[in-house]
Design an enzyme around this catalytic site. Structure first.
Site, PDB file in Angstrom:
ATOM      1  N   ALA A  11       0.818  -1.231   0.000  1.00 32.93           N
ATOM      2  CA  ALA A  11       0.000   0.000   0.000  1.00 32.93           C
ATOM      3  C   ALA A  11       0.844   1.270   0.000  1.00 32.93           C
ATOM      4  O   ALA A  11       0.307   2.358   0.146  1.00 32.93           O
ATOM      5  CB  ALA A  11      -0.935  -0.013   1.208  1.00 32.93           C
ATOM      6  N   THR A  12       2.163   1.134  -0.194  1.00 33.92           N
ATOM      7  CA  THR A  12       3.010   2.329  -0.133  1.00 33.92           C
ATOM      8  C   THR A  12       3.090   3.076  -1.456  1.00 33.92           C
ATOM      9  O   THR A  12       3.646   4.174  -1.508  1.00 33.92           O
ATOM     10  CB  THR A  12       4.445   1.965   0.313  1.00 33.92           C
ATOM     11  OG1 THR A  12       4.939   0.964  -0.587  1.00 33.92           O
ATOM     12  CG2 THR A  12       4.496   1.455   1.736  1.00 33.92           C
ATOM     13  N   GLY A  14       1.443   3.125  -5.944  1.00 37.69           N
ATOM     14  CA  GLY A  14       0.694   2.523  -7.037  1.00 37.69           C
ATOM     15  C   GLY A  14      -0.713   2.077  -6.685  1.00 37.69           C
ATOM     16  O   GLY A  14      -1.479   2.788  -6.020  1.00 37.69           O
ATOM     17  N   PHE A  15      -1.080   0.891  -7.163  1.00 38.10           N
ATOM     18  CA  PHE A  15      -2.445   0.380  -6.986  1.00 38.10           C
ATOM     19  C   PHE A  15      -2.828   0.314  -5.505  1.00 38.10           C
ATOM     20  O   PHE A  15      -3.957   0.640  -5.126  1.00 38.10           O
ATOM     21  CB  PHE A  15      -2.591  -1.043  -7.556  1.00 38.10           C
ATOM     22  CG  PHE A  15      -2.309  -1.200  -9.013  1.00 38.10           C
ATOM     23  CD1 PHE A  15      -2.212  -0.099  -9.871  1.00 38.10           C
ATOM     24  CD2 PHE A  15      -2.144  -2.476  -9.572  1.00 38.10           C
ATOM     25  CE1 PHE A  15      -1.954  -0.264 -11.233  1.00 38.10           C
ATOM     26  CE2 PHE A  15      -1.897  -2.643 -10.921  1.00 38.10           C
ATOM     27  CZ  PHE A  15      -1.787  -1.547 -11.753  1.00 38.10           C
ATOM     28  N   ASN A  88      -1.921  -7.453  -3.332  1.00 38.24           N
ATOM     29  CA  ASN A  88      -1.440  -6.555  -4.381  1.00 38.24           C
ATOM     30  C   ASN A  88       0.089  -6.472  -4.446  1.00 38.24           C
ATOM     31  O   ASN A  88       0.645  -6.257  -5.524  1.00 38.24           O
ATOM     32  CB  ASN A  88      -2.052  -5.165  -4.123  1.00 38.24           C
ATOM     33  CG  ASN A  88      -1.358  -4.079  -4.895  1.00 38.24           C
ATOM     34  OD1 ASN A  88      -1.513  -3.965  -6.106  1.00 38.24           O
ATOM     35  ND2 ASN A  88      -0.546  -3.270  -4.193  1.00 38.24           N
ATOM     36  N   SER A 141      -2.302 -10.109 -13.745  1.00 36.99           N
ATOM     37  CA  SER A 141      -1.798  -9.225 -14.803  1.00 36.99           C
ATOM     38  C   SER A 141      -2.170  -9.822 -16.156  1.00 36.99           C
ATOM     39  O   SER A 141      -2.398 -11.037 -16.260  1.00 36.99           O
ATOM     40  CB  SER A 141      -0.274  -9.128 -14.709  1.00 36.99           C
ATOM     41  OG  SER A 141       0.267  -8.480 -15.845  1.00 36.99           O
ATOM     42  N   TYR A 154       8.619 -13.021 -14.838  1.00 32.90           N
ATOM     43  CA  TYR A 154       7.492 -12.207 -14.335  1.00 32.90           C
ATOM     44  C   TYR A 154       6.183 -12.817 -14.816  1.00 32.90           C
ATOM     45  O   TYR A 154       5.245 -12.990 -14.032  1.00 32.90           O
ATOM     46  CB  TYR A 154       7.618 -10.746 -14.793  1.00 32.90           C
ATOM     47  CG  TYR A 154       6.438  -9.913 -14.331  1.00 32.90           C
ATOM     48  CD1 TYR A 154       6.230  -9.661 -12.970  1.00 32.90           C
ATOM     49  CD2 TYR A 154       5.502  -9.419 -15.241  1.00 32.90           C
ATOM     50  CE1 TYR A 154       5.122  -8.922 -12.542  1.00 32.90           C
ATOM     51  CE2 TYR A 154       4.400  -8.678 -14.823  1.00 32.90           C
ATOM     52  CZ  TYR A 154       4.218  -8.440 -13.465  1.00 32.90           C
ATOM     53  OH  TYR A 154       3.119  -7.729 -13.029  1.00 32.90           O
ATOM     54  N   LYS A 158       2.916 -14.402 -12.649  1.00 38.64           N
ATOM     55  CA  LYS A 158       1.520 -13.962 -12.767  1.00 38.64           C
ATOM     56  C   LYS A 158       0.635 -15.095 -13.289  1.00 38.64           C
ATOM     57  O   LYS A 158      -0.550 -15.147 -12.962  1.00 38.64           O
ATOM     58  CB  LYS A 158       1.424 -12.702 -13.632  1.00 38.64           C
ATOM     59  CG  LYS A 158       2.012 -11.466 -12.921  1.00 38.64           C
ATOM     60  CD  LYS A 158       1.265 -11.146 -11.611  1.00 38.64           C
ATOM     61  CE  LYS A 158       1.807  -9.936 -10.886  1.00 38.64           C
ATOM     62  NZ  LYS A 158       1.086  -9.602  -9.650  1.00 38.64           N
ATOM     63  N   PHE A 191       5.901   0.726 -10.975  1.00 40.14           N
ATOM     64  CA  PHE A 191       6.176  -0.624 -11.485  1.00 40.14           C
ATOM     65  C   PHE A 191       7.392  -0.678 -12.424  1.00 40.14           C
ATOM     66  O   PHE A 191       8.298  -1.495 -12.233  1.00 40.14           O
ATOM     67  CB  PHE A 191       4.910  -1.149 -12.190  1.00 40.14           C
ATOM     68  CG  PHE A 191       5.070  -2.478 -12.848  1.00 40.14           C
ATOM     69  CD1 PHE A 191       4.920  -3.654 -12.125  1.00 40.14           C
ATOM     70  CD2 PHE A 191       5.376  -2.579 -14.209  1.00 40.14           C
ATOM     71  CE1 PHE A 191       5.066  -4.897 -12.735  1.00 40.14           C
ATOM     72  CE2 PHE A 191       5.525  -3.808 -14.817  1.00 40.14           C
ATOM     73  CZ  PHE A 191       5.367  -4.968 -14.084  1.00 40.14           C
TER      74      PHE A 191
HETATM   75  P1  NDP Z   1       4.326  -0.266  -7.394  1.00 43.12           P
HETATM   76  O1  NDP Z   1       5.784  -0.551  -7.553  1.00 43.12           O
HETATM   77  O2  NDP Z   1       3.875   1.145  -7.489  1.00 43.12           O
HETATM   78  O3  NDP Z   1       3.802  -0.876  -6.006  1.00 43.12           O
HETATM   79  C1  NDP Z   1       4.215  -2.143  -5.567  1.00 43.12           C
HETATM   80  C2  NDP Z   1       3.881  -2.308  -4.093  1.00 43.12           C
HETATM   81  O4  NDP Z   1       4.277  -3.635  -3.688  1.00 43.12           O
HETATM   82  C3  NDP Z   1       4.593  -1.312  -3.200  1.00 43.12           C
HETATM   83  O5  NDP Z   1       3.708  -0.819  -2.232  1.00 43.12           O
HETATM   84  C4  NDP Z   1       5.674  -2.156  -2.546  1.00 43.12           C
HETATM   85  O6  NDP Z   1       5.906  -1.676  -1.225  1.00 43.12           O
HETATM   86  C5  NDP Z   1       5.023  -3.526  -2.483  1.00 43.12           C
HETATM   87  N1  NDP Z   1       6.028  -4.582  -2.397  1.00 43.12           N
HETATM   88  C6  NDP Z   1       6.916  -4.960  -3.351  1.00 43.12           C
HETATM   89  N2  NDP Z   1       7.748  -5.891  -2.860  1.00 43.12           N
HETATM   90  C7  NDP Z   1       7.368  -6.119  -1.565  1.00 43.12           C
HETATM   91  C8  NDP Z   1       7.851  -6.955  -0.535  1.00 43.12           C
HETATM   92  N3  NDP Z   1       8.884  -7.785  -0.713  1.00 43.12           N
HETATM   93  N4  NDP Z   1       7.237  -6.914   0.672  1.00 43.12           N
HETATM   94  C9  NDP Z   1       6.187  -6.088   0.873  1.00 43.12           C
HETATM   95  N5  NDP Z   1       5.688  -5.276  -0.059  1.00 43.12           N
HETATM   96  C10 NDP Z   1       6.281  -5.282  -1.273  1.00 43.12           C
HETATM   97  O7  NDP Z   1       3.611  -1.148  -8.507  1.00 43.12           O
HETATM   98  P2  NDP Z   1       2.059  -1.378  -8.880  1.00 43.12           P
HETATM   99  O8  NDP Z   1       1.163  -0.656  -7.980  1.00 43.12           O
HETATM  100  O9  NDP Z   1       1.949  -1.158 -10.330  1.00 43.12           O
HETATM  101  O10 NDP Z   1       1.966  -2.950  -8.639  1.00 43.12           O
HETATM  102  C11 NDP Z   1       1.045  -3.548  -7.751  1.00 43.12           C
HETATM  103  C12 NDP Z   1       0.732  -4.934  -8.272  1.00 43.12           C
HETATM  104  O11 NDP Z   1       0.117  -4.819  -9.558  1.00 43.12           O
HETATM  105  C13 NDP Z   1       1.929  -5.848  -8.473  1.00 43.12           C
HETATM  106  O12 NDP Z   1       1.565  -7.150  -8.057  1.00 43.12           O
HETATM  107  C14 NDP Z   1       2.170  -5.815  -9.970  1.00 43.12           C
HETATM  108  O13 NDP Z   1       2.792  -6.985 -10.434  1.00 43.12           O
HETATM  109  C15 NDP Z   1       0.750  -5.702 -10.469  1.00 43.12           C
HETATM  110  N6  NDP Z   1       0.547  -5.178 -11.807  1.00 43.12           N
HETATM  111  C16 NDP Z   1       1.039  -3.944 -12.182  1.00 43.12           C
HETATM  112  C17 NDP Z   1       0.775  -3.460 -13.444  1.00 43.12           C
HETATM  113  C18 NDP Z   1       1.292  -2.144 -13.931  1.00 43.12           C
HETATM  114  O14 NDP Z   1       1.377  -1.948 -15.164  1.00 43.12           O
HETATM  115  N7  NDP Z   1       1.627  -1.210 -13.058  1.00 43.12           N
HETATM  116  C19 NDP Z   1      -0.064  -4.207 -14.402  1.00 43.12           C
HETATM  117  C20 NDP Z   1      -0.496  -5.490 -13.904  1.00 43.12           C
HETATM  118  C21 NDP Z   1      -0.221  -5.923 -12.663  1.00 43.12           C
HETATM  119  P3  NDP Z   1       7.358  -1.498  -0.536  1.00 43.12           P
HETATM  120  O15 NDP Z   1       8.343  -1.238  -1.628  1.00 43.12           O
HETATM  121  O16 NDP Z   1       7.173  -0.363   0.411  1.00 43.12           O
HETATM  122  O17 NDP Z   1       7.575  -2.781   0.168  1.00 43.12           O
HETATM  123  C1  8X3 Z   2       2.373  -5.519 -15.634  1.00 44.50           C
HETATM  124  C2  8X3 Z   2       1.947  -5.330 -17.047  1.00 44.50           C
HETATM  125  O1  8X3 Z   2       2.633  -5.644 -19.489  1.00 44.50           O
HETATM  126  O2  8X3 Z   2       4.385  -5.052 -17.930  1.00 44.50           O
HETATM  127  O3  8X3 Z   2       1.924  -6.715 -15.100  1.00 44.50           O
HETATM  128  O4  8X3 Z   2       3.466  -7.255 -17.926  1.00 44.50           O
HETATM  129  S1  8X3 Z   2       3.186  -5.869 -18.127  1.00 44.50           S
END
Ligand code: NDP
Ligand code: 8X3
Length: 254
Positions: A11-12, A14-15, A88, A141, A154, A158, A191
């Protein structure tokens, strides 16, 4: 009436961060997790002040099974009434041919996206079963539907989320627990910066020439899925921007 509780991993930014905001705005109490404690604290403070909800932040690395278990089991009874779990937290680390892949990148993705999701679910599923209700929303994803050049590990993680989501839905059916998978295409968050190991320029290029989705777009779908009537469950939802057909085809104007 007591407020419902949503637990959001990652929750820190993105989504996850946008999802925290939409649930707070709609009067849910929140449990937020992530590794960056300063961000977690700030988000918790801002949301609780702005929306008059209770926000608990749990700082742990989701790859650490003992830390995940300890954090959740040490919640007060009132916080254990988790209505919605949003799995997430996740990442891509690296983008390149599988034969050139880095073991460290592979381990990060497998340990976070698959094992981390399982660790958190493992400790929360019994709570939901005991509560006789709950909703698990897994963030998959488009990469979990089709593999693409350089996406290899990756995409594999997924695809695993896709299989785990289907399995959860079957195994939890008898307990009336909803399981939804939401599979976004490209959305502009941190991301790509994470995928490219901090290279901001390379990350920006991913979103050039078209309008990508935003974190708020995905959060609104998560909230929509979580607030359907009790007899309805979105099982699987694939969502992209208008400029993206699937993992391969984009309509870019540059
Ligand atoms: P962000 O990088 O903005 O957010 C990722 C979040 O995951 C951060 O809050 C991070 O928190 C947390 N996280 C990562 N690694 C760890 C860990 N080891 N322990 C605890 N928390 C962790 O990316 P998104 O919001 O885009 O991604 C969220 C999800 O959506 C992911 O699962 C990603 O694969 C998926 N996704 C993203 C897409 C995109 O295009 N953006 C498309 C499809 C899916 P912190 O670093 O503080 O630990
Ligand atoms: C994130 C979207 O297209 O980079 O899951 O795989 S993509």
């Amino acid at each position: 009436m007591t407020k419902k509780i949503v637990l959001i991993s990652g929750a820190t930014s993105g989504f996850g961060k946008a999802t925290a905001e939409i649930f707070a705005k709609n009067n849910y109490n929140l449990i937020l997790t992530g590794r960056r404690e300063d961000r977690l604290r700030k988000i918790a403070k801002d949301l609780s002040e702005q929306y008059n909800v209770e926000v608990l932040s749990l700082c742990f690395d989701i790859r650490d099974q003992k830390a995940v278990e300890k954090s959740i089991l040490s919640l007060d009874t009132s916080w254990k009434k988790i209505d919605v779990l949003v799995n997430n937290a996740g990442l891509a680390s690296g983008l390149g041919l599988i034969q050139d892949g880095e073991i460290d990148d592979w381990e990060k993705m497998i340990d976070t996206n698959i094992k981390g999701l399982l660790y958190l679910s493992k400790v929360i599923m019994p709570i939901m079963i005991a509560n006789k209700s709950g909703h698990i929303i897994n963030i998959g994803s488009t990469a979990g539907k089709e593999v693409y050049l350089n996406g290899n590990v990756y995409c594999a993680t997924k695809h695993a989320v896709d299989a785990i989501s289907k399995s959860m839905r079957i195994d939890l059916l008898q307990h009336g627990i909803k399981v939804t998978q939401i599979c976004p295409g490209a959305a502009e968050t941190e991301f790509s910066e994470v995928r490219f190991h901090g290279d901001k320029e390379k990350a920006k290029n991913v979103y050039k020439g078209y309008q990508p989705m935003t974190a708020e777009d995905i959060a609104s779908l998560i909230y929509f899925a979580a607030t359907l009537p009790p007899h309805l469950c979105i099982n699987d939802l694939v969502v992209t921007s208008l400029a993206q057909a699937n993992s391969f085809y984009f309509n870019k104007n540059s």
